[in-house]
Design a protein around this motif. Structure first.
Motif, PDB file in Angstrom:
ATOM      1  N   LEU A  53      -7.013  13.205   3.499  1.00  0.00           N
ATOM      2  CA  LEU A  53      -6.544  11.992   4.163  1.00  0.00           C
ATOM      3  C   LEU A  53      -5.977  10.931   3.220  1.00  0.00           C
ATOM      4  N   PRO A  54      -6.579  10.654   2.070  1.00  0.00           N
ATOM      5  CA  PRO A  54      -5.962   9.655   1.178  1.00  0.00           C
ATOM      6  C   PRO A  54      -4.537  10.036   0.750  1.00  0.00           C
ATOM      7  N   THR A  55      -4.284  11.312   0.556  1.00  0.00           N
ATOM      8  CA  THR A  55      -2.934  11.758   0.199  1.00  0.00           C
ATOM      9  C   THR A  55      -1.967  11.525   1.350  1.00  0.00           C
ATOM     10  N   ILE A  56      -2.387  11.864   2.545  1.00  0.00           N
ATOM     11  CA  ILE A  56      -1.537  11.673   3.730  1.00  0.00           C
ATOM     12  C   ILE A  56      -1.263  10.186   3.949  1.00  0.00           C
ATOM     13  N   ILE A  57      -2.289   9.360   3.769  1.00  0.00           N
ATOM     14  CA  ILE A  57      -2.131   7.907   3.916  1.00  0.00           C
ATOM     15  C   ILE A  57      -1.144   7.384   2.885  1.00  0.00           C
ATOM     16  N   GLY A  58      -1.279   7.851   1.656  1.00  0.00           N
ATOM     17  CA  GLY A  58      -0.364   7.435   0.600  1.00  0.00           C
ATOM     18  C   GLY A  58       1.076   7.824   0.892  1.00  0.00           C
ATOM     19  N   VAL A  59       1.270   9.016   1.444  1.00  0.00           N
ATOM     20  CA  VAL A  59       2.622   9.468   1.797  1.00  0.00           C
ATOM     21  C   VAL A  59       3.201   8.596   2.898  1.00  0.00           C
ATOM     22  N   CYS A  60       2.402   8.253   3.906  1.00  0.00           N
ATOM     23  CA  CYS A  60       2.871   7.362   4.979  1.00  0.00           C
ATOM     24  C   CYS A  60       3.260   5.993   4.422  1.00  0.00           C
ATOM     25  N   GLU A  61       2.438   5.469   3.518  1.00  0.00           N
ATOM     26  CA  GLU A  61       2.748   4.180   2.894  1.00  0.00           C
ATOM     27  C   GLU A  61       4.048   4.264   2.094  1.00  0.00           C
ATOM     28  N   LEU A  62       4.213   5.338   1.337  1.00  0.00           N
ATOM     29  CA  LEU A  62       5.439   5.516   0.551  1.00  0.00           C
ATOM     30  C   LEU A  62       6.672   5.645   1.439  1.00  0.00           C
ATOM     31  N   MET A  63       6.536   6.333   2.565  1.00  0.00           N
ATOM     32  CA  MET A  63       7.671   6.445   3.486  1.00  0.00           C
ATOM     33  C   MET A  63       8.075   5.077   4.015  1.00  0.00           C
TER      34      MET A  63
END
Length: 109
Positions: A10-20
């Motif tokens: 989940l932290p990786t997915i959250i980080g990807v959403c933030e980066l997008m």
């Protein structure tokens, strides 16, 4: 086991959403500035404000998705209250941008 996998992924997915969301803001800003400069050069007005607001609204949707995913990782009530406040502020900001976009659409007609 599933809970551990969620805590790892989940932290990786959250980080990807933030980066997008950040990427959308950056691209939209550069594109709107380019259109503004090009419109001044050609002495032709263009609706840069609407394009910029649309990009910011899209970016906020990505950021909201990340905040919603963060609710899965919340451990105590204080974290949940802070997260709820952030979600509320982003939702209000998104609403204001949509109202602004509707106003711009009606003005351009």
């Amino acid at each position: 086991m599933l809970e551990r996998m969620i805590e790892l992924c989940l932290p990786t997915i959250i980080g990807v959403c933030e980066l997008m969301g950040i990427f959308v803001v950056a691209v939209t800003t550069v594109r709107a500035f380019w259109r503004y400069c090009w419109g001044m050069f050609q002495k032709r007005p263009c609706n840069v404000k609407f394009d910029l607001a649309d990009g910011l609204a899209t970016s906020l949707e990505f950021k909201m998705a990340a905040e919603i995913l963060k609710t899965v990782l919340v451990r105590d009530l204080n974290e949940l209250m802070v997260l709820g406040a952030v979600i509320l502020l982003r939702a209000l900001l998104s609403l204001l941008i949509h109202v602004e976009m509707k106003g711009e659409k009606h003005e351009s007609r």
